[in-house]
Enzyme design. Structure first.
Site, PDB file in Angstrom:
ATOM      1  CG  ASP A 125      -1.677  -2.670   9.320  1.00  0.00           C
ATOM      2  OD1 ASP A 125      -0.608  -2.517   9.166  1.00  0.00           O
ATOM      3  OD2 ASP A 125      -2.284  -3.510   9.388  1.00  0.00           O
ATOM      4  CD  GLU A 172       1.390  -6.635  12.211  1.00  0.00           C
ATOM      5  OE1 GLU A 172       2.051  -7.491  12.991  1.00  0.00           O
ATOM      6  OE2 GLU A 172       0.393  -6.003  12.874  1.00  0.00           O
TER       7      GLU A 172
END
Length: 282
Positions: A85, A150
């Site tokens: 991400d 994250e």
């Protein structure tokens, strides 16, 4: 196969690695704006084509984790960890190029998340694919942890994997974030999300100075005090002092901001979202 042979093979096939980075960047995987399904599917397809068995896991279908393992069941166990991400690109008009173009230039690969951390993810995927292709006999084992949450705290990513035993028994973890090879650096202190609420009493806007209590004005008195939290420093052991000093030096040198090193050993704050008001007019 000797280490020198593997290094030579990486150099000979570096164009494949560069193209892999570019392909990952071209997948829009902004966190907080939708599912990570497309980029996770890409990772799983890559592992499948390389002949590496994997498992998809996690509790949130929008932020799945991918885990794999190579080598012996015994011996030293090293985790390769990476996240797919990226931070939202924001206003596209402010970019000089498409943030998800993945354009390869003579010196750079352009796009959101190139360094944080799709290049690192590509590196560990490529390394595992080469190990599988060359049938290297690992006396120990490598575990792969690819997560898709994250940038917003990791609740559904590495934190979830650790809480559910996927890191149990590991001897070390290599996180492929970009750092120098010359020093041991401290990257994160940990985080805490705080919600501060102020309560008021509703009144018509025309009577605001005499009736009611404006919660927004109350909060305006509190917010300047939040910055005082940055005066709080951490508590460290003697063995942590050298890595801390190196990290502070690098933070200031790379960003060319005197005093920036304090972000390493002090609390940092960021007021990210303000909501309030009933919208009444005078």
């Amino acid at each position: 196969m000797k280490k020198e042979n593997l290094i030579s093979m990486v150099e000979e096939r570096k164009d494949e690695l560069i193209e892999l980075v570019s392909r990952l960047i071209r997948i829009n995987s902004e966190n907080l704006t939708g599912t990570q399904r497309e980029v996770v599917d890409f990772v799983e397809n890559y592992l499948e084509e390389a002949g590496i068995a994997y498992e998809e896991t996690g509790e949130n279908p929008d932020y799945p984790c991918v885990v794999a393992k190579m080598g012996s069941e015994d011996g030293y166990s090293l985790i390769f960890n990476g996240h797919v991400d990226v931070v939202p690109a924001g206003d596209r008009a402010l970019w000089d190029f498409d943030p998800f173009c993945g354009t390869i230039t003579d010196s750079q690969i352009l796009g959101r998340g190139t360094s944080d951390m799709k290049a690192g993810v590509a590196g560990v995927l490529f390394a595992m694919a080469l190990l599988k292709e060359t049938d290297v006999c690992l006396k120990e084992n490598i575990r792969l942890h690819i997560v898709s949450d994250e940038e917003s705290g990791g609740e559904y990513g590495s934190a979830w994997l650790c809480e559910h035993g996927y890191a149990q028994g590991a001897d070390g973890c290599l996180v492929a974030e970009p750092t120098s090879m010359a020093t041991i650096e401290i990257g994160q202190k940990g985080g805490m999300l705080l919600t501060i609420r102020a309560h008021g009493k509703a009144a018509h806007g025309s009577l605001g100075n005499y009736m009611g209590e404006n919660a927004i004005l109350k909060m305006a008195k509190v917010l300047p005090l939040v910055e005082k939290l940055t005066r709080i420093s951490g508590h460290f052991s003697d063995r942590q002092l050298k890595p801390l000093a190196d990290s502070k030096m690098i933070a200031e040198d790379k960003n060319e901001i005197p005093g920036l090193g304090s972000v390493i050993d002090h609390v940092t704050t960021n007021i990210g979202l303000i909501q309030g008001g009933g919208g009444t007019t005078p």
